[in-house]
Design an enzyme around this catalytic site. Structure first.
Site, PDB file in Angstrom:
ATOM      1  N   GLN A  78       0.834  -1.201   0.000  1.00 16.28           N
ATOM      2  CA  GLN A  78       0.000   0.000   0.000  1.00 16.28           C
ATOM      3  C   GLN A  78       0.869   1.252   0.000  1.00 16.28           C
ATOM      4  O   GLN A  78       1.271   1.749   1.051  1.00 16.28           O
ATOM      5  CB  GLN A  78      -0.952  -0.005   1.194  1.00 16.28           C
ATOM      6  CG  GLN A  78      -1.917   1.144   1.115  1.00 16.28           C
ATOM      7  CD  GLN A  78      -3.183   0.906   1.874  1.00 16.28           C
ATOM      8  OE1 GLN A  78      -3.337  -0.089   2.578  1.00 16.28           O
ATOM      9  NE2 GLN A  78      -4.107   1.823   1.747  1.00 16.28           N
ATOM     10  N   PHE A  79       1.132   1.776  -1.196  1.00 12.92           N
ATOM     11  CA  PHE A  79       1.991   2.950  -1.322  1.00 12.92           C
ATOM     12  C   PHE A  79       1.376   4.186  -0.688  1.00 12.92           C
ATOM     13  O   PHE A  79       2.083   5.118  -0.311  1.00 12.92           O
ATOM     14  CB  PHE A  79       2.343   3.219  -2.795  1.00 12.92           C
ATOM     15  CG  PHE A  79       1.252   3.858  -3.595  1.00 12.92           C
ATOM     16  CD1 PHE A  79       1.230   5.241  -3.761  1.00 12.92           C
ATOM     17  CD2 PHE A  79       0.258   3.100  -4.190  1.00 12.92           C
ATOM     18  CE1 PHE A  79       0.229   5.840  -4.508  1.00 12.92           C
ATOM     19  CE2 PHE A  79      -0.743   3.690  -4.932  1.00 12.92           C
ATOM     20  CZ  PHE A  79      -0.757   5.067  -5.093  1.00 12.92           C
ATOM     21  N   THR A  80       0.048   4.207  -0.512  1.00 11.01           N
ATOM     22  CA  THR A  80      -0.612   5.387   0.060  1.00 11.01           C
ATOM     23  C   THR A  80      -0.274   5.604   1.532  1.00 11.01           C
ATOM     24  O   THR A  80      -0.591   6.658   2.079  1.00 11.01           O
ATOM     25  CB  THR A  80      -2.144   5.299  -0.110  1.00 11.01           C
ATOM     26  OG1 THR A  80      -2.624   4.134   0.559  1.00 11.01           O
ATOM     27  CG2 THR A  80      -2.525   5.253  -1.587  1.00 11.01           C
TER      28      THR A  80
END
Length: 149
Positions: A78-80
């Site tokens: 999850q890059f967010t």
């Protein structure tokens, strides 16, 4: 490296309407890789997660790890998690590692976690549009970050 760790009774990932992966009792780990992360960050997190004592013992205290209960792990990239929304209303992701850097690091992290934990470790699909379902147990949600260099 930043992880959001949730104690779950079950969790699953669905992609394109098809179930991709699932676990029973254990940990759902949303894993973010930053631009500055190295093998040392992956190793630290892969040692920390299986030994994190967030499951209840016989007296109802958080005193047991996912290893001790024989649980499972579901790890979703999850890059967010490295979003910066401090200015304006649209988050920026400049702290997140670009996908060509993050994907091999994520794959290595999963490999280390499997080796360190000895437990079943399922994953999402890196970069895919995923629907993540879970039954949070507690709820217990913890944010972990590898030590700053």
């Amino acid at each position: 490296m930043r992880c959001v760790v949730q104690r779950v009774r079950e969790a699953s990932v669905t992609i394109g309407g098809e179930r991709f992966s699932s676990i029973g009792a254990g940990l759902l780990v949303l894993a973010g890789i930053s631009r500055e992360d190295t093998e040392a960050d992956l190793a630290w997190m892969s040692r920390k997660l299986p030994n994190l004592r967030i499951f209840e013992d016989d007296e109802g205290r958080m005193n047991r790890s996912v290893k001790e209960i024989g649980g499972e792990l579901l790890v979703v990239s999850q890059f967010t998690l490295y979003a910066d929304a401090s200015r304006g209303n649209r988050p920026g992701f400049t702290e997140s590692a670009p996908s060509e850097v993050a994907q091999p690091l994520f794959d290595r992290f999963v490999e280390l976690l499997r080796r360190e934990s000895g437990l079943p470790v399922e994953t999402g699909s890196f970069g895919a549009d995923m629907q993540v379902s879970l039954i949070n147990d507690g709820p217990v949600t913890i944010i972990l970050e590898s030590p700053k260099k």
